[in-house]
Design a protein around this motif. Structure first.
Motif, PDB file in Angstrom:
ATOM      1  N   GLY A   1     -66.494  -4.651 -17.932  1.00 58.17           N
ATOM      2  CA  GLY A   1     -67.318  -3.446 -18.011  1.00 58.17           C
ATOM      3  C   GLY A   1     -68.076  -3.193 -16.734  1.00 58.17           C
TER       4      GLY A   1
ATOM      5  N   VAL B   1     -67.365   0.117 -14.242  1.00 55.66           N
ATOM      6  CA  VAL B   1     -68.459   1.062 -13.990  1.00 55.66           C
ATOM      7  C   VAL B   1     -68.822   1.071 -12.509  1.00 55.66           C
ATOM      8  CG1 VAL B   1     -70.895   1.523 -14.435  1.00 55.66           C
ATOM      9  CG2 VAL B   1     -69.386   0.930 -16.327  1.00 55.66           C
TER      10      VAL B   1
ATOM     11  N   ALA C   1     -61.801  -0.069 -21.302  1.00 56.78           N
ATOM     12  CA  ALA C   1     -61.960   0.257 -19.889  1.00 56.78           C
ATOM     13  C   ALA C   1     -61.988   1.767 -19.673  1.00 56.78           C
ATOM     14  CB  ALA C   1     -60.825  -0.368 -19.075  1.00 56.78           C
TER      15      ALA C   1
ATOM     16  N   TYR D   1     -65.452   2.975 -20.535  1.00 63.32           N
ATOM     17  CA  TYR D   1     -66.385   2.640 -19.457  1.00 63.32           C
ATOM     18  C   TYR D   1     -66.241   3.643 -18.317  1.00 63.32           C
ATOM     19  CZ  TYR D   1     -66.903  -1.994 -21.636  1.00 63.32           C
ATOM     20  OH  TYR D   1     -67.160  -3.030 -22.499  1.00 63.32           O
TER      21      TYR D   1
END
Length: 533
Positions: free
Chosen positions: A121, A125, A486, A489
């Motif tokens: 994560g 990001v 994913a 995110y």
């Protein structure tokens, strides 16, 4: 009805998790409810619950799991101190003028971040916030840009040191011990270092496949991946970093990765000891990086630099002792003997450790002054608490599920699947793939793996090979629309012009590449076993 409670329990847990309830509390609550139902139907022995406190105490003293908070601190500190941002920008400048150069940079930096953070994560990001605006501004196709970032971010699942691999190591080791006990064989422990060694070649294979795909797209559709202008920084009014700053951007994370992974793979330290080195090194590097933003770094930066240099010197000394180059100690003697059995060793250790402690204090002061320390510690505490709370409640769930006969049901089902070990493995991989759409890797690792791994090992699957297959499988499900974590995110951190279909279409080619890697590892076990000592 009592004979089917284990099935109802699993279905109820899955349904409750889909509603969005807290994972740990859901597992614990469902376990208590079905334990009560089992007692009511006289199919569960309540005395089985006395094993839960001892399991919690066992987790507290587990040296493998002790590495989790240390690696989390390492990753969070590097993320918050902008070390990753410097690395990406430096790599992008290095590949300026190359078609698809920024895409290659994203993949390479994603691999390095995976090796230094291990948190999917955070990596996705971070890469989205740093790289995506630059890729769009440079004229990259939205689908290629988002797919590259999402796929590169998931490398943290498989490239060590990975939180996934650490947790899997503990789970697989327990499953292997259970399977060998059932077969009447002596125990054969599986360590986190074994999984780290086994994951290196599959991880590099994935990186190579990503780079090859981007090179192909740059050749077929050059307009979708234009080259970065060598004067891009000047055109945007951005000052070109000094050579020292650029060198630090490359050398700092690479040194940390080599120190941590080299210590583990070389057999010089355990994963937990290497995680402590990683956490200390990340704090020192973050302190240096934050001081570099100031016009007058001052003496605090010099102390942090001295601490970082001393840490490197200490690591090299320990490696030298282990290799027999330093100290001339008897074979298998602990490195501590060098530091305790001679006056020189005592003075050397005291001096080195004193400088390291001074550097840590200076770096912590810098991070606190820059308002980064509290944010980093809060983030690390949240991730660590989540991992261990799920682990504790998953232990209760496992005890009740086994008490209701669920483990025997799973074992009987897998053993009787046509095709033997391969048939059971394929069914398990398919189930875990679809589970990954809805459940986090921690939930799958703590709930599914302990149930399916022992029967597969008894059918002939190598435990380390099996664990790596599971890690790659979970990585693929993280990337698969519409539920891949994913992708969520990335969407949450992406600019408004990036739409969900763009992200989905961009991820599909990389899913194919991951399936190729999964099949390669499945049918070429040497990719896993070659580097295991």
């Amino acid at each position: 009805m009592g004979d089917y409670l284990h099935i109802f329990m699993f279905v109820a847990a899955f349904a409750a998790l889909l509603t969005g309830y807290h994972v740990a509390l859901t597992l614990g609550g469902i376990a208590l409810v079905f334990a009560a139902l089992g007692v009511a139907f006289d199919v569960f022995e309540p005395r089985a619950l006395i094993f839960w406190p001892s399991r919690i105490l066992g987790n507290m003293s587990n040296q493998v799991l002790a590495a989790v908070p240390l690696f989390v601190i390492m990753g969070v500190v590097l993320e918050k101190s902008r070390v990753a941002e410097d690395l990406l920008n430096a790599t992008g400048r290095m590949l300026a003028g190359v078609k698809g150069g920024l895409g290659y940079s994203v993949v390479l930096v994603g691999a390095l971040l995976a090796a230094s953070t291990g948190i999917v994560g955070a990596t996705v990001v971070t890469m989205t916030l740093i790289a995506l605006p630059s890729m769009l501004q440079q004229g990259y196709d939205k689908r290629i840009a988002t797919g590259t970032i999402a796929a590169s971010g998931t490398l943290g699942q498989i490239i060590p040191p990975s939180i996934v691999l650490i947790v899997l190591a503990d789970t697989i080791s327990n499953a292997n011990a259970q399977a060998r006990q059932t077969m009447g064989q002596p125990p054969s422990p599986v360590s986190a270092g074994d999984l780290f060694s086994g994951a290196i070649l599959p991880g590099l294979l994935l990186v190579g496949l990503y780079l090859a795909y981007l090179a192909l797209m740059a050749f077929i559709k050059p307009n979708s991946m234009p080259a970065r202008s060598k004067t891009a920084d000047a055109d945007l009014g951005i000052e070109t970093p000094s050579p020292a700053r650029t060198a630090f951007a490359f050398i700092a994370p690479m040194t940390l990765i080599i120190a941590v992974l080299g210590s583990i793979l070389g057999g010089f330290t355990s994963p937990t000891e290497a995680a402590a080195v990683g956490a200390i090194g990340a704090i020192l590097l973050a302190g240096i990086r934050m001081r570099m933003d100031e016009s007058n770094p001052g003496w605090l930066m010099k102390i942090s630099l001295a601490g970082a240099g001393s840490l490197i010197l200490l690591i090299l000394t320990v490696w030298g002792i282990k290799l027999g180059i330093v100290g001339n100690l008897p074979q298998d003697a602990p490195p501590s003997d060098f530091f305790t059995q001679s006056a020189f060793g005592k003075i050397y250790a005291s001096s080195i450790c004193g400088l390291i402690v001074a550097g840590i204090v200076a770096s912590l002061f810098t991070l606190s002054n820059q308002k980064k320390l509290q944010i980093s510690l809060n983030g690390a505490a949240e991730v660590t608490s989540m991992v261990f709370l799920i682990l504790i409640c998953a232990g209760l769930f496992s005890i009740v599920f086994r008490g209701l006969g669920g483990d025997e049901f799973i074992e009987h089902m897998l053993v009787n699947i046509p095709g033997g070990m391969w048939g059971a493995l394929i069914v398990t991989m398919i189930v875990m793939f679809f589970m990954g759409f809805f459940l986090d890797f921690l939930e799958i690792t703590f709930i599914i793996v302990p149930l399916v791994a022992p029967p597969l090992i008894m059918l002939g699957a190598d435990p380390i090979w099996l664990a790596i297959l599971m890690a790659i499988n979970l990585q693929t499900s993280f990337l698969t629309p519409p539920f891949g974590f994913a992708l969520f995110y990335l969407k949450g951190a992406a600019p408004p012009e990036i739409e969900t279909p763009d992200i989905w279409h961009g991820a599909i080619p990389f899913i194919g590449l991951q399936m190729i890697a999964l099949l390669a590892v499945m049918f070429i076990p040497q990719l896993v076993t070659t580097l295991i000592s």
